[in-house]
Design an enzyme around this catalytic site. Structure first.
Site, PDB file in Angstrom:
ATOM      1  N   ASP A  81       0.701  -1.149   0.025  1.00 33.28           N
ATOM      2  CA  ASP A  81       0.044  -0.257  -0.085  1.00 33.28           C
ATOM      3  C   ASP A  81       0.790   1.159   0.083  1.00 33.28           C
ATOM      4  O   ASP A  81       1.525   1.606   0.898  1.00 33.28           O
ATOM      5  CB  ASP A  81      -0.818   0.018   1.332  1.00 33.28           C
ATOM      6  CG  ASP A  81      -2.052   0.975   1.127  1.00 33.28           C
ATOM      7  OD1 ASP A  81      -1.734   1.962   0.354  1.00 33.28           O
ATOM      8  OD2 ASP A  81      -2.746   1.011   2.007  1.00 33.28           O
TER       9      ASP A  81
ATOM     10  N   ASP B 183      -1.722   6.075  -6.394  1.00 35.28           N
ATOM     11  CA  ASP B 183      -2.039   5.004  -5.164  1.00 35.28           C
ATOM     12  C   ASP B 183      -2.254   3.613  -5.649  1.00 35.28           C
ATOM     13  O   ASP B 183      -3.206   3.437  -6.897  1.00 35.28           O
ATOM     14  CB  ASP B 183      -3.504   5.613  -4.743  1.00 35.28           C
ATOM     15  CG  ASP B 183      -3.853   4.790  -3.443  1.00 35.28           C
ATOM     16  OD1 ASP B 183      -2.875   4.543  -2.392  1.00 35.28           O
ATOM     17  OD2 ASP B 183      -5.109   4.393  -3.330  1.00 35.28           O
TER      18      ASP B 183
END
Length: 460
Positions: free
Chosen positions: A138, A340
């Site tokens: 992440d 992201d």
């Protein structure tokens, strides 16, 4: 007219003119793209050819996710996860509801559980001897944690839960340590520092702050601060926990510091692809020659995230008439463009999205339209087609670089009957998010020490 004949072509150039005379087109292999999206394979191997390199796999390839669900069901589940992710990012960066403090590392973090994360996994070793575990990567998080025994409450994961008692290198952090002293409202139990992270959807992880050895390929990284979660609940079904790659000091990249020069590179393998090219690599040797480098932008309100200077959008080689101001980060930390890995679909502010979508529609009048699906309002009925000709789609960056996407990164299958959709959506705020569908198959390098993100030159 310049025609791109290869499906997975990637063009990264320096712009000499933003007003090209004729549209650019490429071929989308409808049949192969649909087939790839339906294929599921188990994969638990770790790449060990170089010491800082790991194989990246999509969640659909992890055995616990393989099921008899049809493609539409998997797609709907992915969009539901994605909506939670985007909502959490927007709330976090805006400073409103959904912002939570980590009681364990003393740094802010938003869990992939609430964000709908868990799209891409790597397999690392935890402890000594190393116990292999899948963890979510992440780029928007600064926490490293895994589920741990004794497990008072744990969700189901694909590997046995890590047992600290079986590791010779596990060391709980004392309440008086420098790590624990950075914990806001940190807890203490029997002399050990405790952490607790709570999330707006009821998900959480609670446990002990510890130092432990992590194994990446053939490399041992000692004394990494992790959360050892004994009570966990959330959406991380399959993965043992999370490997934060964000820009903050307590992420894995931040903790390594000088060992890797603040640099890492990743390539997200395409959904369902037979390719084994998905990789995560740390260190300055991971920085490629010939990449198109874009400056990172610092947002003090969201230090974990990697902001980049997007200046415009292109369809068919023609720049879409959207003001560059739409993508700028304000002095108050609003807006801007975030890269992201946990968000699937790229979100754009509504004015930019609508102009972008309309430009694409105007150049695809030859394709039969289909009804909207989920968050996608622009879809096509490609049942029976072997391949179709579609306009190129490009990101324009400040300073000149242009990233032109492979066709399968912007027109994606959403069911088993040939429905393909334009894989972009309007943002619920001024924030733009470049998601992992648009990043797939492209080598992306983050040079945090020097403040740049690179695209290409490799296509993986």
């Amino acid at each position: 007219m310049f025609t791109v004949l290869l499906l997975l072509s990637l063009l990264v150039t320096t712009c000499t003119s933003h007003n090209l005379s004729y549209p650019h087109f490429q071929q989308l292999d409808v049949k192969q793209t649909s087939k790839d999206s339906n294929e599921h394979q188990n994969s638990k191997s770790t790449v060990t050819e170089t010491k800082w390199k790991l194989k990246v796999v999509h969640r659909d390839k992890v055995s616990i996710f393989n099921s008899s669900e049809d493609q539409r069901s998997r797609f709907n589940a992915r969009m539901q996860r994605d909506a939670k992710r985007v909502g959490a990012l927007v709330r976090r960066i805006s400073g409103g509801e959904g912002r939570y403090e980590v009681e364990g590392f003393g740094s802010e973090v938003v869990s992939g559980m609430e964000q709908g994360s868990g799209e891409y996994f790597v397999r690392i070793g935890v402890g000594s001897p190393a116990r292999n575990q899948y963890v979510v990567i992440d780029s928007g998080s600064d926490i490293i944690w895994v589920q741990c025994e004794p497990c008072t409450q744990c969700y189901h994961q694909s590997d046995p839960v890590f047992n600290p008692a079986e590791s010779s290198t596990y060391s709980g952090v004392s309440c008086g340590s420098s790590v624990c002293s950075h914990v806001d409202n940190g807890g203490c139990h029997e002399g050990r520092c405790r952490y607790e992270v709570s999330y707006g959807d009821g998900s959480y992880t609670k446990g002990t702050v510890a130092l432990e050895t992590l194994t990446f390929g053939r490399t041992l990284i000692r004394n990494v601060a992790i959360g050892c979660g004994h009570r966990n609940q959330g959406m991380f079904v399959g993965a043992a926990g999370l490997l934060g790659l964000g820009g903050g000091p307590m992420s894995f990249v931040g903790q390594l510091g000088g060992q890797t020069g603040g640099a890492f590179s990743y390539c997200l393998v395409s959904r369902g692809s037979q390719s084994s090219g998905g990789l995560l690599q740390f260190g300055r040797e991971a920085m490629p020659m010939g990449a198109a480098w874009v400056p990172l932008i610092h947002n003090p309100r969201a230090q974990s995230f990697y902001y980049i200077a997007l200046s415009g959008l292109g369809v068919g080689g023609l720049r879409v008439p959207v003001s560059e101001d739409v993508f700028k980060l304000s002095e108050l930390g609003d807006g801007g463009v975030v890269m992201d890995t946990g968000t699937a679909v790229t979100r754009l502010p509504r004015p930019a999205y609508e102009a972008f979508r309309d430009a694409f529609i105007s150049q695809t009048t030859n394709l039969p339209r289909a009804s909207p699906v989920s968050i996608f309002d622009t879809c096509y009925d490609l049942f029976g087609f072997v391949s179709v000709r579609v306009p190129t789609v490009s990101f324009y960056f400040s300073g000149g670089p242009i990233l032109t996407l492979p066709a399968r990164n912007f027109l994606i299958p959403v069911d088993d009957v040939g429905t393909f959709c334009f894989a972009f959506a309007p943002s619920p705020s001024a924030l733009s998010i470049i998601g992992n569908i648009q990043q797939e198959g492209i080598q992306i390098s983050v040079d945090g020490a020097n403040g740049f993100v690179g695209f290409g030159p490799a296509v993986c």
